[in-house]
Design a protein around this motif. Sequence first.
Motif, PDB file in Angstrom:
ATOM      1  N   ILE A  71     -24.435  11.925  15.851  1.00 20.62           N
ATOM      2  CA  ILE A  71     -24.687  11.690  14.636  1.00 20.62           C
ATOM      3  C   ILE A  71     -25.484  10.543  14.829  1.00 20.62           C
ATOM      4  CG2 ILE A  71     -24.949  11.257  11.923  1.00 20.62           C
ATOM      5  CD1 ILE A  71     -22.308  13.456  11.747  1.00 20.62           C
ATOM      6  N   SER A  72     -24.433   9.655  14.504  1.00 22.76           N
ATOM      7  CA  SER A  72     -24.957   8.005  14.503  1.00 22.76           C
ATOM      8  C   SER A  72     -26.081   7.431  16.132  1.00 22.76           C
ATOM      9  CB  SER A  72     -23.505   6.683  14.429  1.00 22.76           C
ATOM     10  OG  SER A  72     -22.662   7.216  13.976  1.00 22.76           O
ATOM     11  N   ALA A  73     -25.603   8.139  17.127  1.00 23.50           N
ATOM     12  CA  ALA A  73     -26.294   7.518  18.308  1.00 23.50           C
ATOM     13  C   ALA A  73     -27.934   8.874  18.788  1.00 23.50           C
ATOM     14  CB  ALA A  73     -25.850   7.976  19.555  1.00 23.50           C
ATOM     15  N   ARG A 206     -17.659  20.774   8.111  1.00 21.07           N
ATOM     16  CA  ARG A 206     -18.188  19.250   7.596  1.00 21.07           C
ATOM     17  C   ARG A 206     -16.926  18.692   7.544  1.00 21.07           C
ATOM     18  NH1 ARG A 206     -22.474  21.038   7.762  1.00 21.07           N
ATOM     19  NH2 ARG A 206     -24.469  21.273   6.212  1.00 21.07           N
ATOM     20  N   GLY A 207     -15.721  19.465   8.469  1.00 24.68           N
ATOM     21  CA  GLY A 207     -14.323  18.540   8.649  1.00 24.68           C
ATOM     22  C   GLY A 207     -13.644  17.449   9.166  1.00 24.68           C
ATOM     23  N   LEU A 208     -13.917  16.626   9.361  1.00 24.66           N
ATOM     24  CA  LEU A 208     -13.681  15.610   9.678  1.00 24.66           C
ATOM     25  C   LEU A 208     -12.365  16.288  11.206  1.00 24.66           C
ATOM     26  CD1 LEU A 208     -13.122  11.616   9.934  1.00 24.66           C
ATOM     27  CD2 LEU A 208     -10.919  12.697  10.462  1.00 24.66           C
ATOM     28  N   HIS A 254     -21.847  15.435  -1.695  1.00 22.40           N
ATOM     29  CA  HIS A 254     -20.404  14.956  -0.369  1.00 22.40           C
ATOM     30  C   HIS A 254     -20.321  15.991   0.734  1.00 22.40           C
ATOM     31  CE1 HIS A 254     -18.570  18.751  -2.663  1.00 22.40           C
ATOM     32  NE2 HIS A 254     -17.965  18.807  -1.661  1.00 22.40           N
ATOM     33  N   TRP A 255     -21.297  17.113   1.030  1.00 19.03           N
ATOM     34  CA  TRP A 255     -21.525  17.921   1.955  1.00 19.03           C
ATOM     35  C   TRP A 255     -21.915  16.948   2.697  1.00 19.03           C
ATOM     36  CZ3 TRP A 255     -23.174  18.801  -3.018  1.00 19.03           C
ATOM     37  CH2 TRP A 255     -24.631  19.608  -2.928  1.00 19.03           C
ATOM     38  N   GLY A 256     -22.865  15.915   2.658  1.00 16.65           N
ATOM     39  CA  GLY A 256     -24.335  15.569   3.459  1.00 16.65           C
ATOM     40  C   GLY A 256     -25.370  15.708   3.378  1.00 16.65           C
ATOM     41  N   GLY A 257     -26.018  17.033   2.707  1.00 16.21           N
ATOM     42  CA  GLY A 257     -26.977  17.955   3.259  1.00 16.21           C
ATOM     43  C   GLY A 257     -27.221  18.717   4.390  1.00 16.21           C
ATOM     44  N   GLY A 261     -22.063  18.114  11.451  1.00 18.19           N
ATOM     45  CA  GLY A 261     -20.429  17.611  11.046  1.00 18.19           C
ATOM     46  C   GLY A 261     -19.663  16.500   9.328  1.00 18.19           C
ATOM     47  N   TYR A 262     -19.058  15.610   9.874  1.00 17.35           N
ATOM     48  CA  TYR A 262     -18.853  14.626   8.654  1.00 17.35           C
ATOM     49  C   TYR A 262     -19.200  13.771   8.950  1.00 17.35           C
ATOM     50  CZ  TYR A 262     -16.143  13.434  12.917  1.00 17.35           C
ATOM     51  OH  TYR A 262     -15.517  12.530  14.365  1.00 17.35           O
ATOM     52  N   ARG A 263     -20.919  13.680   8.906  1.00 16.19           N
ATOM     53  CA  ARG A 263     -21.655  12.794   8.736  1.00 16.19           C
ATOM     54  C   ARG A 263     -21.414  11.545   7.269  1.00 16.19           C
ATOM     55  NH1 ARG A 263     -26.189  10.621   5.697  1.00 16.19           N
ATOM     56  NH2 ARG A 263     -25.932  12.487   4.448  1.00 16.19           N
ATOM     57  N   PRO A 264     -21.449  12.646   6.007  1.00 19.66           N
ATOM     58  CA  PRO A 264     -21.006  11.231   4.817  1.00 19.66           C
ATOM     59  C   PRO A 264     -19.663  10.103   5.381  1.00 19.66           C
ATOM     60  CG  PRO A 264     -21.280  13.478   3.975  1.00 19.66           C
ATOM     61  CD  PRO A 264     -20.857  13.053   6.172  1.00 19.66           C
ATOM     62  N   VAL A 265     -18.703  10.453   6.491  1.00 13.45           N
ATOM     63  CA  VAL A 265     -17.486   9.900   6.298  1.00 13.45           C
ATOM     64  C   VAL A 265     -17.443   9.534   8.027  1.00 13.45           C
ATOM     65  CG1 VAL A 265     -16.783  10.657   4.250  1.00 13.45           C
ATOM     66  CG2 VAL A 265     -16.098  12.101   6.447  1.00 13.45           C
ATOM     67  N   VAL A 266     -19.005   9.637   9.020  1.00 17.68           N
ATOM     68  CA  VAL A 266     -18.122   9.442  10.043  1.00 17.68           C
ATOM     69  C   VAL A 266     -18.023   7.647  10.148  1.00 17.68           C
ATOM     70  CG1 VAL A 266     -21.161   8.516  10.865  1.00 17.68           C
ATOM     71  CG2 VAL A 266     -19.144   9.606  12.009  1.00 17.68           C
TER      72      VAL A 266
END
Length: 458
Positions: A71-73, A206-208, A254-257, A261-266
Motif C-alpha cells: 500500500i504505502s510504497a 481487511r484484518g491487520l 472503516h473498511w477503507g473503500g 488489506g488494512y489501509r486505514p490503519v497501516v
Amino acid sequence: LSLCDSMYNLTELADPNSFEQLATLAHFTASGCVAASVAFVFLTLRVSSVDRDSSFLAALAYSFASCVWSISARGLWQHGPNSMFTSLAMLSMAQGHHAKKNLHYGVAGICLGAAVLCRPAALAWPVCVGAHLVWKGEWHRLVCFIVGGVPMAMFLGVYNYNHFGSLVTTGQTIASLAIVEVKGADGLWTSPVILGLSTLLFSPARGLLFYSPWLLSCSLLHTSPSAVERLAWATPFFMAVGVQLVVAAKFYDHWGGWCFGYRPVVDVAPVLAVACGATFPVIRKWRVLKMILGATLCWSVGVQVIGACAYNPIDWNGRFGIAWVVNGELKEALYCSYDFGNNVAPPEQPLLQNAMERWGNPTEDRCTRLNIDEIRYRARLWDIVENPIGYFAANFWASRTAMLTGNHHDVGLNLIGRVRSHGYRDCSRGLCRPDPKLRQAIFDKYPTLTKSNRTLGR
C-alpha cells in the motif's frame, strides 16, 4: 524493491504531462519514504539496545511482511510520508530518552507535525506524546516538543483557512463529506466501534492480524522487563496506536473503500514493528515461538507479494455477480466467474439450484457489481473462502499479466467499454443487465432450467 522498480521506470521519462509518468514519480517518492521508514525502524531498535539480528529481522519483516509494501510504497498516498515522519520521530525520541538530550524531542515535534500535515489522523501521535510528557512532569522536553511542532501547526492552520475557510477543516474532510452519502452513511463518525475494530483487526478482507499475524508478537512485550525498560520512551506511541484504531473504526468508511488489506490503519505498522523487534530476543530463545513466528512471517510475505504484484482495486471489491432479490430484499449474492476479460460465465449450476431451493424465484433479474462500499454487500468482508487473498492467489498470473500490460484498471468486466463486448449493457451506477444472447447462452449451458425458473438465467 518498489524503490528499485520505480527508479528503473524513471529512466524512461519523456513527457512531463503524462499521467503514467506522474504515477511513476509518485511511486518513486512513496517507495523512497517507505525505504527511509524501514531504516529508521532499524535504527530505533538499535538505539534502544536491541541486538542487531533482532533489529534487522524486525526491519525486514516491517518492509516485506506488512502492508507498507503493498500500500504505502505503491503510490503517493498519505501513508508513505506519514510512516517516514512517524518512524523518524520515534528514532528522535529514543535518542533523546537514552542520551538524556531534550533537543531530540524538538526534532520529534517537527516530525510529528509533518506527519499531521500528511494525514490528519496522525494527530493522535503528538497529542499522546504531549499528554504523556505532562503526566510524567518532563517540562523541558515538553517545551522542546511544542516548539518543534508549533511551526507545522501554524502552517497547517493558515493553509486550511486559506483554502477551506476554517483552521480545522482539511481537504480530507471536504472529500469525505462529498462521498459519505454515496456509501450509505449518515455522517463521518457513524460506524459502530466494535464492528469497525473487528473488521480492521480480524476480517479476511481487511484484518491487520489476518494479513500480518506476526505483528501479534508485540503482545509478548510485557513478558520481558528489560524490553519494557528499553521501550519506556515509546509508551505514548503505544497509547496512540489504540487511539488510531478506535478513530479508524468509528469512521464511516472503516473498511477503507476499494483497497488492499488494512489501509486505514497501516500507519500503526512502524510502531508495532518496533514493539515486535523488542520481543524477538525473547522469541528466539523458545523453539516453538520461533516456529510460530517463522510461519506467520512466511504467510505475511506471501500475502504482500500478492498485494504488490497482482492486486488491482476493481476485481474483488467490485466483483460481478447475480443479486438474488426476492420482493425487494437481497437474499444472496452469487459470484460470476471470468478470466480477466476473456470470458464471462454465470454462477455454477449447484449455486443457482441451492439459491432456488432456499429462496425461490428471484423477483429481480440483474447482474451487478457486488460493490463492497454498498452496505448490502459488505458481508463479503467476512467471506473466508472468497476473500481478496484467495481470489488473487488463484488468479495471480492472469492478474499480474493484466497489470504488466497496462490493463490493471479494466481487468475483467469494467465500466468503460469492454463490458459491452461481454454481453452486458446499460452499465451505470455499477448495474448491468445481461444481453439476450448471453441469457440464451446460459439456457444452453443449463438445459434443466424450466420456463418457470428461467429468471435464474437472468
